[in-house]
Design a protein around this motif. Sequence first.
Motif, short mmCIF file in Angstrom:
data_model
loop_
_atom_site.label_atom_id
_atom_site.label_comp_id
_atom_site.label_asym_id
_atom_site.label_seq_id
_atom_site.Cartn_x
_atom_site.Cartn_y
_atom_site.Cartn_z
N UNK A 28 59.28 6.50 -14.30
CA UNK A 28 58.69 7.66 -13.02
C UNK A 28 59.63 9.25 -12.88
N UNK A 29 60.42 9.01 -12.34
CA UNK A 29 61.51 9.51 -12.43
C UNK A 29 61.40 10.84 -13.88
N UNK A 30 61.95 10.18 -14.98
CA UNK A 30 61.78 10.35 -15.92
C UNK A 30 61.04 11.59 -16.26
N UNK A 31 60.06 11.03 -16.52
CA UNK A 31 58.33 12.21 -16.25
C UNK A 31 58.37 13.55 -15.63
N UNK A 32 58.76 12.63 -14.43
CA UNK A 32 59.11 13.64 -13.53
C UNK A 32 59.92 14.88 -13.47
N UNK A 33 61.07 14.87 -13.69
CA UNK A 33 61.76 15.68 -14.34
C UNK A 33 61.40 16.47 -15.64
N UNK A 34 60.97 15.46 -16.84
CA UNK A 34 60.10 16.78 -17.43
C UNK A 34 59.22 18.08 -17.41
N UNK A 35 58.07 16.87 -16.13
CA UNK A 35 56.73 17.67 -16.18
C UNK A 35 58.07 18.70 -15.19
N UNK A 36 58.93 18.39 -14.62
CA UNK A 36 59.88 20.25 -13.62
C UNK A 36 59.83 20.81 -14.39
N UNK A 37 60.80 20.37 -15.43
CA UNK A 37 61.28 21.04 -15.71
C UNK A 37 60.71 22.17 -16.19
N UNK A 38 58.76 21.95 -17.20
CA UNK A 38 58.72 23.18 -17.74
C UNK A 38 59.10 23.50 -18.67
N UNK A 39 59.77 21.83 -19.92
CA UNK A 39 60.11 22.50 -21.37
C UNK A 39 59.72 21.80 -22.28
N UNK A 40 58.42 22.05 -23.05
CA UNK A 40 58.37 21.14 -23.35
C UNK A 40 58.94 20.48 -24.77
N UNK A 41 59.67 21.60 -25.45
CA UNK A 41 60.74 20.84 -26.39
C UNK A 41 61.80 20.13 -25.98
N UNK A 42 62.39 20.48 -24.58
CA UNK A 42 63.11 19.47 -24.42
C UNK A 42 62.62 18.31 -24.17
N UNK A 43 61.96 17.92 -23.79
CA UNK A 43 60.96 16.52 -22.94
C UNK A 43 60.63 16.53 -24.63
N UNK A 44 60.05 16.71 -25.37
CA UNK A 44 60.11 16.16 -26.34
C UNK A 44 60.90 15.51 -27.33
N UNK A 45 62.38 16.61 -27.30
CA UNK A 45 63.99 15.99 -27.79
C UNK A 45 64.54 14.74 -26.86
#
Length: 197
Positions: A150-167
């Motif tokens: 859940x934390x990992x998902x929230x971190x990706x959401x908060x970062x707002x960088x879909x490319x970094x999240x996908x990587x």
Amino acid sequence: MTAVGMEQTEVREETGSGQAKIESLAERAYRLLEEQIVTLKLQPGQVISETELSQALGVSRTPLRQALQQLANDNLVVMMPRRGLFISEINLSDHLNLLETRRALDALLVASAARRRQPEHCREMLDCARDMRETAEVGDTTAFMRPDKRFDSLLKEAAGNRFAAAAAAPCTRTAGASGSCTAWTATCRRPPGCTAT
């Protein structure tokens, strides 16, 4: 008749904010098998049977095969035609390389999240950190994985960088916890506007 792999769905609590997530049978099978692999309830090198897994998980072969294919993509399962399914062996060198990659991606995600986060991200991440601390104190690895994911998902959401999240996605699915929670919660306490405690 329903869509393939969607014969049934199950609702389960996914976020600390009380929002429920609908999980397909394939997602459920993936989650349960991943938990068993990461916690070594299914041992590296162990031969696994689709029929036995289907019965144990209470899912038909189609969603099970979808889950197994994703586990194979994540290098957690090896599928060998005419030989069967095996839990992947742990390769220390590969794991260290994966952690090195994840640390770099987590640093980017944490820095981005620190700039773009909303107060609700801080509250939910701190809730995750608390849940992880509590489950770690009692030694419940399986329960620890849920707030960690859940934390990992929230971190990706908060970062707002879909490319970094996908990587980062393949690394977070395969590596388990790497310390991004600690880095984020330390950052989250500092920025003005985050009133979470």
